[in-house]
Design a protein around this motif. Sequence first.
Motif, PDB file in Angstrom:
ATOM      1  N   ASP A  44     -47.408  21.619  12.918  1.00 48.10           N
ATOM      2  CA  ASP A  44     -47.070  20.552  13.568  1.00 48.10           C
ATOM      3  C   ASP A  44     -45.685  20.547  14.272  1.00 48.10           C
ATOM      4  O   ASP A  44     -45.133  19.668  14.744  1.00 48.10           O
ATOM      5  CB  ASP A  44     -47.111  19.214  12.662  1.00 48.10           C
ATOM      6  CG  ASP A  44     -48.337  18.821  11.927  1.00 48.10           C
ATOM      7  OD1 ASP A  44     -48.048  18.732  10.810  1.00 48.10           O
ATOM      8  OD2 ASP A  44     -49.461  18.954  12.741  1.00 48.10           O
ATOM      9  N   ARG A  45     -44.959  21.597  14.126  1.00 48.53           N
ATOM     10  CA  ARG A  45     -43.776  21.948  15.052  1.00 48.53           C
ATOM     11  C   ARG A  45     -43.998  23.078  15.888  1.00 48.53           C
ATOM     12  O   ARG A  45     -43.280  22.880  16.859  1.00 48.53           O
ATOM     13  CB  ARG A  45     -42.834  22.167  14.145  1.00 48.53           C
ATOM     14  CG  ARG A  45     -42.448  20.916  12.922  1.00 48.53           C
ATOM     15  CD  ARG A  45     -41.280  21.348  12.204  1.00 48.53           C
ATOM     16  NE  ARG A  45     -41.184  22.686  11.316  1.00 48.53           N
ATOM     17  CZ  ARG A  45     -40.246  23.570  11.592  1.00 48.53           C
ATOM     18  NH1 ARG A  45     -39.344  23.436  12.253  1.00 48.53           N
ATOM     19  NH2 ARG A  45     -40.494  24.560  10.791  1.00 48.53           N
ATOM     20  N   ASP A  76     -35.578  27.705   9.898  1.00 49.31           N
ATOM     21  CA  ASP A  76     -36.253  28.436  10.933  1.00 49.31           C
ATOM     22  C   ASP A  76     -35.308  29.798  11.385  1.00 49.31           C
ATOM     23  O   ASP A  76     -36.008  30.702  12.211  1.00 49.31           O
ATOM     24  CB  ASP A  76     -36.716  27.893  12.055  1.00 49.31           C
ATOM     25  CG  ASP A  76     -37.633  26.764  11.627  1.00 49.31           C
ATOM     26  OD1 ASP A  76     -37.653  25.516  11.974  1.00 49.31           O
ATOM     27  OD2 ASP A  76     -38.801  26.884  11.062  1.00 49.31           O
ATOM     28  N   SER A 111     -35.448  22.890  20.566  1.00 56.94           N
ATOM     29  CA  SER A 111     -36.868  23.477  20.880  1.00 56.94           C
ATOM     30  C   SER A 111     -36.288  25.069  21.663  1.00 56.94           C
ATOM     31  O   SER A 111     -35.206  25.128  22.179  1.00 56.94           O
ATOM     32  CB  SER A 111     -37.517  22.720  22.046  1.00 56.94           C
ATOM     33  OG  SER A 111     -37.949  21.534  21.486  1.00 56.94           O
ATOM     34  N   MET A 120     -41.516  26.482  19.964  1.00 56.03           N
ATOM     35  CA  MET A 120     -41.033  25.970  18.662  1.00 56.03           C
ATOM     36  C   MET A 120     -40.175  24.624  19.110  1.00 56.03           C
ATOM     37  O   MET A 120     -39.283  24.592  19.868  1.00 56.03           O
ATOM     38  CB  MET A 120     -39.941  26.965  18.036  1.00 56.03           C
ATOM     39  CG  MET A 120     -40.669  28.263  17.754  1.00 56.03           C
ATOM     40  SD  MET A 120     -39.789  29.478  17.134  1.00 56.03           S
ATOM     41  CE  MET A 120     -38.361  29.660  18.370  1.00 56.03           C
ATOM     42  N   SER A 121     -40.478  23.766  18.243  1.00 57.54           N
ATOM     43  CA  SER A 121     -39.845  22.459  18.234  1.00 57.54           C
ATOM     44  C   SER A 121     -39.515  21.695  17.135  1.00 57.54           C
ATOM     45  O   SER A 121     -39.741  22.322  16.085  1.00 57.54           O
ATOM     46  CB  SER A 121     -40.653  21.545  19.240  1.00 57.54           C
ATOM     47  OG  SER A 121     -42.014  21.042  18.485  1.00 57.54           O
ATOM     48  N   SER A 122     -38.729  21.011  17.168  1.00 56.92           N
ATOM     49  CA  SER A 122     -38.048  20.155  15.861  1.00 56.92           C
ATOM     50  C   SER A 122     -37.551  21.051  14.948  1.00 56.92           C
ATOM     51  O   SER A 122     -37.721  21.353  13.671  1.00 56.92           O
ATOM     52  CB  SER A 122     -39.041  19.463  15.170  1.00 56.92           C
ATOM     53  OG  SER A 122     -39.594  18.515  15.971  1.00 56.92           O
ATOM     54  N   LEU A 123     -36.865  22.295  15.412  1.00 53.00           N
ATOM     55  CA  LEU A 123     -36.202  23.234  14.697  1.00 53.00           C
ATOM     56  C   LEU A 123     -35.228  22.977  13.754  1.00 53.00           C
ATOM     57  O   LEU A 123     -34.346  22.069  13.843  1.00 53.00           O
ATOM     58  CB  LEU A 123     -35.745  24.508  15.730  1.00 53.00           C
ATOM     59  CG  LEU A 123     -36.499  25.183  16.470  1.00 53.00           C
ATOM     60  CD1 LEU A 123     -36.125  25.931  18.034  1.00 53.00           C
ATOM     61  CD2 LEU A 123     -37.142  26.400  15.501  1.00 53.00           C
ATOM     62  N   LYS A 124     -35.371  23.730  12.585  1.00 53.85           N
ATOM     63  CA  LYS A 124     -34.499  23.750  11.473  1.00 53.85           C
ATOM     64  C   LYS A 124     -33.690  24.767  11.209  1.00 53.85           C
ATOM     65  O   LYS A 124     -34.103  25.783  11.432  1.00 53.85           O
ATOM     66  CB  LYS A 124     -35.521  23.405  10.160  1.00 53.85           C
ATOM     67  CG  LYS A 124     -36.438  22.020  10.256  1.00 53.85           C
ATOM     68  CD  LYS A 124     -37.262  22.032   9.115  1.00 53.85           C
ATOM     69  CE  LYS A 124     -38.414  20.808   9.338  1.00 53.85           C
ATOM     70  NZ  LYS A 124     -39.274  20.589   8.281  1.00 53.85           N
ATOM     71  N   VAL A 138     -44.483  25.645   9.435  1.00 52.00           N
ATOM     72  CA  VAL A 138     -44.339  25.386  10.644  1.00 52.00           C
ATOM     73  C   VAL A 138     -45.325  24.605  11.439  1.00 52.00           C
ATOM     74  O   VAL A 138     -45.093  24.211  12.556  1.00 52.00           O
ATOM     75  CB  VAL A 138     -44.201  26.702  11.582  1.00 52.00           C
ATOM     76  CG1 VAL A 138     -43.078  27.516  11.194  1.00 52.00           C
ATOM     77  CG2 VAL A 138     -45.500  27.531  11.540  1.00 52.00           C
TER      78      VAL A 138
END
Length: 118
Positions: free
Chosen positions: A64-65, A88, A16, A81-85, A62
């Motif tokens: 829900d994240r 991103d 995150s 920002m969470s559950s970053l990929k 993005v």
Amino acid sequence: VQLQASGGGLVRAGGSLTLSCKASGSLFNLVVVGWYRQAPGKQRELVATVSKSFNTNYADSVKDRFIISRDNARNTVNLQMSSLKPEDTAVYYCHAESIGGTIVYEYWGQGTLVTVSS
């Protein structure tokens, strides 16, 4: 209005990060504030916006994240920002619009780099 973005950095996938955008003037009169991003070799794209009435809009990629929030008292817009990929990874830009009569004014902050490692 000047926009100062901060909070970028290096984070592992699944992690995150919170970006912050501080406006030099009052946010109250800004119709829309938000974040865009530009990945290497790609066009700049919308990430999320929040209107004066606090309506939010997110890119499908993005939803829900990420969560965008607007604090008019602190003249700040944050992007949690969470559950970053890895996808991103980009330079993130703060953006705002105001209206003067029939003219729309746009403001951009300097970018802040977000790097997500796999």
